[in-house]
Scaffold this active site. Sequence first.
Site, PDB file in Angstrom:
ATOM      1  N   GLY A  65     -32.633 -19.240  24.826  1.00 53.80           N
ATOM      2  CA  GLY A  65     -31.549 -18.777  25.680  1.00 53.80           C
ATOM      3  C   GLY A  65     -30.850 -19.855  26.483  1.00 53.80           C
ATOM      4  N   LYS A  94     -39.568 -24.889  11.231  1.00 49.66           N
ATOM      5  CA  LYS A  94     -40.267 -23.652  11.579  1.00 49.66           C
ATOM      6  C   LYS A  94     -40.939 -23.032  10.363  1.00 49.66           C
ATOM      7  CE  LYS A  94     -36.883 -22.191  15.119  1.00 49.66           C
ATOM      8  NZ  LYS A  94     -37.625 -22.359  16.379  1.00 49.66           N
TER       9      LYS A  94
END
Lengths: 305, 199
Positions: free
Chosen positions: A225, A92
Amino acid sequence: MREQQAGSGSGRTTAEAFEIKVGLAEMLKGGVIMDVTTPEQARIAEDAGAAAVMALERVPADIRREGGVARMASIEVIEAIQRAVSIPVMAKCRIGHVAEARVLEALGVDFIDESEVLTPADDAHHIDKHPFRSPFVCGARNLGEAMRRIGEGAAMIRTKGEAGSGNIVEAVRHLRAVTGEIRSLAASPPEELMARARDLGAPYELVRQVARSGRLPVPNFAAGGIATPADAALCMALGAEAVFVGSGIFKSEDPAARARAVVRATTHWKDPEEVLAASRGLGSAMPGIEMETLAEHERLAKRGW
Amino acid sequence: MVNSGPTAPRVGILAVQGDVGAHAGVLEALGCEATEVLREKDLDGLEGLILPGGESTTISRGIERLRLAGPIRSFAASGGRILGTCAGAILLAREVENHPVACLGLLDVVAVRNAYGTQVDSFATRPDPGGAPELADLDLVFIRAPRLRRPGPGIEVLLRHEGWPVLVREGRIWAATFHPELRGDSRVHRRWLGEALSG
């Protein structure tokens, strides 16, 4: 080091370069991409059948808990993970941080996630991703956001969900938003598409392309999630083509078993018997967070536009 | 999956993980019925089986868990056609030189995984001159591609790139280290299916 200059995309035509980037996203379909912070975790993920790993310094649940500025992982962490596995390694960079992205490209990471999980470096602009040889994945909450990122050169879209929450509700909301808006575009007559492009805040040519084909021009994955095999199966049933699992694996009681189970449920999402078998004997999942208990400033999905 | 008449040949695609949809698109353009293979019984009545592109470790783990190695070998032994692309080519090999995965051993070659480097080294190109003439202008898309080494005497090399075999066959078992399914060009699939298409 490779002879190509980082961030230059030299040696490929634009269309061909984009096709090669999307090609790797195609190869990841039906797979699970797992967040890992050590070479040991990376090997557990690979052994469990992960299609790729995301090399991180902290998983989102810890970033959320510990606070502070979250940046690109240290070079040593990424390199150790690259050495540990043969599957693709992603990493990232902060939203808008073109220099971090160039470093990741020079490291030869297979995919760069310009991610809202890290603290944004630019609160107005995302990276121009076209000049890179590395493909990019970006998060999106709706079709307009997905198309803006594709317009900038993203080769894969994922839902933002709410990273590190262990709560699937935001990923479901984002998946439904994207697929619902695509259905609506596909049903729109041509003369309405310019107004739709204006309302979506999306490039007109992309709007026309999606209206014609009824799908995004790049793979659409779920993230944010996912904590259980059934969460993964739900995302696939809602049209995701693969899933990212962040904190869900290595914040659970038995990461190896849970990693295998999520892989199995992603392959067999259409088969409840398989998802059932995958869901047995996993120990406890990561603790979750109710969205209502998250203050606005704690919501990672709000980063980027 | 659509576009199949009553006599359309049925071709299976191993659906553990990978670009199953891209292969299905090519098969349907050829008038085949494309079906997903996840069980032994899914192999019944297939003209051919495709092992798609994807991650070879992921797909090999799935083959082990689903106990499909034996049934796939039986499918080959009974004359079934198999096409492996990229990860699928690795799985067909007799062995893998680096980062071993459980291979099916249906093709007398040795695979070298990620032989060109990481994704930043992926590329598109044309084959070397002197290969199969009808495929001379084929676009070859290599994504984190393997190389095939030490082909046995039964291996026919149809295309090479920089001297390396990139499309090979051993009877009805075919392997491509590139992705013929990604450009919407059906020539490799058409040649692999051969008389199954006209019959």
